[in-house]
Design a protein around this motif. Structure first.
Motif, short mmCIF file in Angstrom:
data_model
loop_
_atom_site.label_atom_id
_atom_site.label_comp_id
_atom_site.label_asym_id
_atom_site.label_seq_id
_atom_site.Cartn_x
_atom_site.Cartn_y
_atom_site.Cartn_z
N ARG A 146 29.10 -2.02 3.90
CA ARG A 146 29.29 -0.69 4.48
C ARG A 146 30.74 -0.23 4.36
NH1 ARG A 146 25.64 -2.78 9.42
NH2 ARG A 146 23.61 -2.05 8.68
N ALA A 147 31.67 -1.15 4.53
CA ALA A 147 33.09 -0.78 4.45
C ALA A 147 33.48 -0.37 3.03
CB ALA A 147 33.96 -1.93 4.93
N LEU A 148 32.80 -0.91 2.03
CA LEU A 148 33.11 -0.57 0.65
C LEU A 148 32.72 0.86 0.30
CD1 LEU A 148 32.11 -3.85 -1.22
CD2 LEU A 148 34.35 -2.76 -1.29
N VAL A 149 31.85 1.46 1.10
CA VAL A 149 31.41 2.83 0.81
C VAL A 149 32.61 3.78 0.79
CG1 VAL A 149 30.09 4.80 1.69
CG2 VAL A 149 29.09 2.49 1.69
N TRP A 150 33.52 3.61 1.76
CA TRP A 150 34.66 4.54 1.84
C TRP A 150 35.54 4.53 0.60
CZ3 TRP A 150 39.82 2.54 3.29
CH2 TRP A 150 40.79 3.54 3.18
N PRO A 151 36.08 3.38 0.15
CA PRO A 151 36.97 3.45 -1.03
C PRO A 151 36.26 3.93 -2.29
CG PRO A 151 36.54 1.17 -0.41
CD PRO A 151 36.03 2.01 0.70
N PHE A 152 34.99 3.54 -2.46
CA PHE A 152 34.27 3.99 -3.65
C PHE A 152 33.99 5.50 -3.58
CE2 PHE A 152 32.38 -0.50 -4.34
CZ PHE A 152 33.53 -0.86 -5.04
N ALA A 153 33.64 5.99 -2.38
CA ALA A 153 33.41 7.42 -2.23
C ALA A 153 34.71 8.20 -2.44
CB ALA A 153 32.83 7.72 -0.84
N TRP A 154 35.82 7.66 -1.92
CA TRP A 154 37.12 8.32 -2.12
C TRP A 154 37.45 8.41 -3.60
CZ3 TRP A 154 41.53 6.77 -4.59
CH2 TRP A 154 42.64 7.59 -4.42
N LEU A 155 37.23 7.31 -4.33
CA LEU A 155 37.57 7.30 -5.75
C LEU A 155 36.72 8.30 -6.52
CD1 LEU A 155 39.12 6.11 -8.11
CD2 LEU A 155 37.40 4.29 -8.24
N ALA A 156 35.41 8.30 -6.25
CA ALA A 156 34.52 9.22 -6.96
C ALA A 156 34.90 10.67 -6.67
CB ALA A 156 33.07 8.97 -6.55
N TRP A 157 35.14 10.99 -5.39
CA TRP A 157 35.51 12.35 -5.01
C TRP A 157 36.84 12.76 -5.64
CZ3 TRP A 157 33.70 16.67 -3.01
CH2 TRP A 157 34.59 17.61 -2.48
N THR A 158 37.79 11.85 -5.65
CA THR A 158 39.11 12.14 -6.21
C THR A 158 39.03 12.44 -7.70
OG1 THR A 158 40.22 10.77 -4.56
CG2 THR A 158 41.42 11.20 -6.60
N LEU A 159 38.24 11.68 -8.44
CA LEU A 159 38.11 11.91 -9.87
C LEU A 159 37.38 13.22 -10.16
CD1 LEU A 159 37.28 8.30 -11.12
CD2 LEU A 159 39.46 9.53 -11.30
N VAL A 160 36.36 13.54 -9.36
CA VAL A 160 35.64 14.80 -9.56
C VAL A 160 36.54 15.99 -9.26
CG1 VAL A 160 33.77 16.24 -8.67
CG2 VAL A 160 33.35 13.84 -9.16
N VAL A 161 37.22 15.95 -8.11
CA VAL A 161 38.12 17.05 -7.75
C VAL A 161 39.26 17.17 -8.75
CG1 VAL A 161 39.75 17.86 -6.01
CG2 VAL A 161 37.53 16.96 -5.31
N GLY A 162 39.80 16.03 -9.18
CA GLY A 162 40.86 16.07 -10.16
C GLY A 162 40.40 16.66 -11.48
N GLY A 163 39.17 16.34 -11.89
CA GLY A 163 38.66 16.91 -13.13
C GLY A 163 38.49 18.41 -13.06
#
Length: 214
Positions: A146-163
């Motif tokens: 469950r704790a891993l959800v946050w960093p993975f979600a942050w990374l995915a969101w960051t790459l999408v927003v950055g793109g």
């Protein structure tokens, strides 16, 4: 031990609060964030501020520290996930800053103070607090997942927003600077670091003496 634990968590909470408030004030005043030379509007600056992994990790540490000041034996399924994510996240924050970001920054004055508090002092306080005062045992493999959800979600969101926007909070995530191969390599390396930290935390949680004692 209970009183010492409460004092340590209080110190941690105060340092995090000072660091986050100081960085927020600097952003409001238009101070550079990661050497950004043309600061955008205030609303966008504040939005970008909370997009930094560093800020989110510090806020998780702050939440856990405040609850531990009230009750050094704090527990609960959701709380366990937040605490674990905060400790692992702030450790990654310190390591990534020291290895990848510190050589890129040329800060002084209040910017330097905020940077060191967020990236070095808080990680040290949080990790020592967890190692010495716990509380434990508090981690099982469900919590890790469950704790891993946050960093993975942050990374995915960051790459999408950055793109979409062309803005990335950290240079090593910007394909225009390091190519997609470099970005993928950085993401894989940080993912491995996260997995190792979570696994190590779960192992230490079982091995270390239950704390805090009366």
């Amino acid at each position: 031990m209970i009183n010492r634990a409460r004092q340590w968590h209080l110190l941690t909470a105060l340092v995090v609060a000072v660091a986050v408030v100081l960085q927020t004030v600097l952003v409001i005043e238009g101070s550079a964030v990661l050497a950004e030379h043309d600061p955008p509007s205030l609303g966008l600056r504040l939005g970008r501020l909370v997009s930094y992994f560093t800020i989110q990790a510090n806020l998780l540490v702050l939440f856990a520290a405040i609850t531990l000041v009230r009750n050094p034996r704090q527990d609960g399924r959701a709380w366990r996930v937040v605490r674990l994510a905060g400790v692992a996240g702030i450790t990654v924050t310190g390591l990534v800053h020291f290895v990848l970001l510190r050589p890129l920054l040329d800060l002084d004055g209040a910017d330097w103070v905020a940077d060191k508090l967020l990236h070095m002092v808080v990680p040290v306080l949080a990790v020592i607090g967890w190692l010495v005062f716990g509380p434990r045992p508090r981690i099982d493999w469900r919590d890790v997942g469950r704790a891993l959800v946050w960093p993975f979600a942050w990374l995915a969101w960051t790459l999408v927003v950055g793109g979409v926007t062309g803005w990335y909070p950290y240079p090593f995530l910007d394909p225009d600077e390091h190519s997609w191969a470099g970005v993928v390599a950085a993401c894989v390396g940080i993912t491995v670091l996260f997995l190792a930290l979570f696994a190590g935390a779960a192992d230490l949680d079982r091995r270390l003496h239950p704390t805090p004692d009366d």
